[in-house]
Design an enzyme around this catalytic site. Sequence first.
Site, PDB file in Angstrom:
ATOM      1  N   HIS A  59     -35.099  19.639  12.242  1.00 32.43           N
ATOM      2  CA  HIS A  59     -34.795  18.239  12.531  1.00 32.43           C
ATOM      3  C   HIS A  59     -35.004  17.998  14.023  1.00 32.43           C
ATOM      4  CE1 HIS A  59     -32.041  17.221   8.881  1.00 32.43           C
ATOM      5  NE2 HIS A  59     -33.023  18.036   8.530  1.00 32.43           N
ATOM      6  N   GLU A  61     -33.158  16.608  16.276  1.00 35.36           N
ATOM      7  CA  GLU A  61     -32.016  16.941  17.131  1.00 35.36           C
ATOM      8  C   GLU A  61     -31.923  18.442  17.385  1.00 35.36           C
ATOM      9  OE1 GLU A  61     -30.476  13.593  14.340  1.00 35.36           O
ATOM     10  OE2 GLU A  61     -31.988  15.178  14.285  1.00 35.36           O
ATOM     11  N   CYS A  89     -27.481  13.708  10.985  1.00 34.87           N
ATOM     12  CA  CYS A  89     -26.918  14.173   9.720  1.00 34.87           C
ATOM     13  C   CYS A  89     -25.792  15.165  10.025  1.00 34.87           C
ATOM     14  CB  CYS A  89     -28.004  14.836   8.861  1.00 34.87           C
ATOM     15  SG  CYS A  89     -28.591  16.412   9.530  1.00 34.87           S
ATOM     16  N   CYS A  92     -27.002  18.277  12.019  1.00 34.71           N
ATOM     17  CA  CYS A  92     -27.289  17.972  13.420  1.00 34.71           C
ATOM     18  C   CYS A  92     -26.018  17.636  14.191  1.00 34.71           C
ATOM     19  CB  CYS A  92     -28.312  16.849  13.510  1.00 34.71           C
ATOM     20  SG  CYS A  92     -29.925  17.375  12.864  1.00 34.71           S
TER      21      CYS A  92
END
Length: 155
Positions: A59, A61, A89, A92
Amino acid sequence: MSLPVPADYEEWMRRAVADARLAFDTGDVPVAALVIDENGAVIGAGRNERELHRDPTAHAEILALRAAAASRSDWHLEGCTLVVTLEPCVMCAGAVLAARVPTVVFGAWDEKAGAAGSVYDVLRDRRLNHQVEVYPGVLAEECAELLLDFFRAKR
């Protein structure tokens, strides 16, 4: 309650939106993140690369936090700000807490998996050992439109 948004947040978000557009080239969901240090310098950047690397943890992040930690040679990112085009999410948000990032700025809300106030509020959960100041909705329409364009093209 609406928090004031420093002008720099919009400038950083514009850069993140530009970075997110690069995800179209790899078929990844267009989300990008930046880690900004205490002096306003970008010390980490990432965009979604799950499809590119076939890695469920890739992801934006996570990649930005990894880059920032490498830049500092330290996983403690106290004093930094994470700027991301989509609400983080749960995974993260956990990484943000683990890195001790004190501030998160995000663009679009994630009504399906968000963990910064929409579905969950992991970043400000008082039961955890670290809480984060959250600035939601920075350039929200621009960030949401990028995602809508991506998913429209997929259909």
